[in-house]
Design a protein around this motif. Sequence first.
Motif, PDB file in Angstrom:
ATOM      1  N   ARG A  84       0.884  -1.163   0.000  1.00  0.00           N
ATOM      2  CA  ARG A  84       0.000   0.000   0.000  1.00  0.00           C
ATOM      3  C   ARG A  84       0.923   1.215   0.000  1.00  0.00           C
ATOM      4  N   HIS A 142       2.722   4.907   0.075  1.00  0.00           N
ATOM      5  CA  HIS A 142       2.811   6.071   0.950  1.00  0.00           C
ATOM      6  C   HIS A 142       2.528   7.337   0.134  1.00  0.00           C
ATOM      7  N   ASN A 146      -4.366   2.533  -4.055  1.00  0.00           N
ATOM      8  CA  ASN A 146      -4.334   1.818  -2.782  1.00  0.00           C
ATOM      9  C   ASN A 146      -5.640   1.085  -2.503  1.00  0.00           C
ATOM     10  N   ASP A 206      -6.171  -2.746  -1.620  1.00  0.00           N
ATOM     11  CA  ASP A 206      -6.967  -3.191  -0.469  1.00  0.00           C
ATOM     12  C   ASP A 206      -7.945  -4.277  -0.905  1.00  0.00           C
ATOM     13  N   LEU A 209       2.321  -4.961   2.483  1.00  0.00           N
ATOM     14  CA  LEU A 209       3.023  -4.007   3.337  1.00  0.00           C
ATOM     15  C   LEU A 209       2.418  -2.622   3.138  1.00  0.00           C
ATOM     16  N   ASP A 210       2.057  -1.976   4.234  1.00  0.00           N
ATOM     17  CA  ASP A 210       1.599  -0.589   4.169  1.00  0.00           C
ATOM     18  C   ASP A 210       2.811   0.301   4.390  1.00  0.00           C
ATOM     19  N   ALA A 221       3.226   3.381   4.599  1.00  0.00           N
ATOM     20  CA  ALA A 221       3.057   4.490   5.536  1.00  0.00           C
ATOM     21  C   ALA A 221       3.267   4.053   6.986  1.00  0.00           C
ATOM     22  N   ASP A 222       3.290   2.742   7.231  1.00  0.00           N
ATOM     23  CA  ASP A 222       3.522   2.241   8.588  1.00  0.00           C
ATOM     24  C   ASP A 222       4.992   2.296   8.983  1.00  0.00           C
ATOM     25  N   TYR A 223       5.867   2.573   8.024  1.00  0.00           N
ATOM     26  CA  TYR A 223       7.303   2.583   8.285  1.00  0.00           C
ATOM     27  C   TYR A 223       7.800   4.030   8.297  1.00  0.00           C
ATOM     28  N   PRO A 224       8.106   4.581   9.470  1.00  0.00           N
ATOM     29  CA  PRO A 224       8.526   5.993   9.550  1.00  0.00           C
ATOM     30  C   PRO A 224       9.722   6.319   8.680  1.00  0.00           C
ATOM     31  N   ALA A 255      11.278  -6.705   5.382  1.00  0.00           N
ATOM     32  CA  ALA A 255       9.888  -6.682   5.841  1.00  0.00           C
ATOM     33  C   ALA A 255       9.099  -7.853   5.264  1.00  0.00           C
ATOM     34  N   GLU A 289       7.493 -11.153   7.340  1.00  0.00           N
ATOM     35  CA  GLU A 289       6.099 -11.577   7.217  1.00  0.00           C
ATOM     36  C   GLU A 289       5.996 -13.031   6.759  1.00  0.00           C
TER      37      GLU A 289
END
Length: 297
Positions: free
Chosen positions: A126, A128, A152, A156, A167-168, A170-173, A199, A203
Amino acid sequence: MALGDSTTVGVGDPMNGSSTTDLSGAGARPGEGWRGWASLLADSLASSHRVTFSNFATSGATVPIVATEQLPEAMSVADGRIDIASLIAGVNDTLRSTFDAGRIRDHLHQIADELTARGALLLTVRFHDHGKVFGLPKWLRRPLWHRIEQVNVVFDDLHARYGGIRLDMADYPEVYRRDFWSIDRLHPGERGHRKLARAFADELAVRGMPIDVRPELDCAYRPPSRWADAMWLVREGVPWVGRRANDLLPWAARMAVTQVRPPSRPSLVLPPSSLDLPPAAVVLPPSSNAEVQHLEA
């Protein structure tokens, strides 16, 4: 098996860890100077399994290209079952005036359906906010993000229907850190590719696939310096913007104007009379007519 665009080709992660600022050459194929996350993941899986790895991604590929060119090639090469297949594409589509979310949905579902019919576990992402990474002005960043979100939503839908690993980003800063990206800020650098490979490996391990040697996160070279950034901007960045201007910027400008334009006032809809007369026969009392005239004014 890997399908997709330049990120899956490996652009931004030079082979042998050698630094380069040359990201030109649309249509580059895997192994032509680039390594990338998919190759790193395949090498890691090979520490515990017998792996046959085929990468059909091409630099510059849009979703229709993946569906009409890469997928048939992959299906012709695949001999029976496919265990793992990555499908990461759609960013190139968002940068074109021909963007069509419905067509993207149809193609991605076709690809996912054919891959999973062979038993493939799908690896997707997904996306960013690319405009935040690029440092684009808000008027251009908002419409670009609107398109990315449409892609996105399709991923989904794919994840809900076909499962797999998604993998999203946006979840990884670290996605919004400079050292995650190559010099063009569009392709992951070595660190970004290593993070993607790690990553996905993590998973897969959670799903019971043993991996003796996980992809390393240590990088062989440093991210681009400010001087390299500036030189790339002059040599590659500005010409790229010029090539895209006639295609992307007019659309973005129209979108920006549409978003800032105040909404039109809703029209007044009168309820039908208790006698169920046709609208033309409804007679309002004088006070109501005056109110309507005032509202219309």
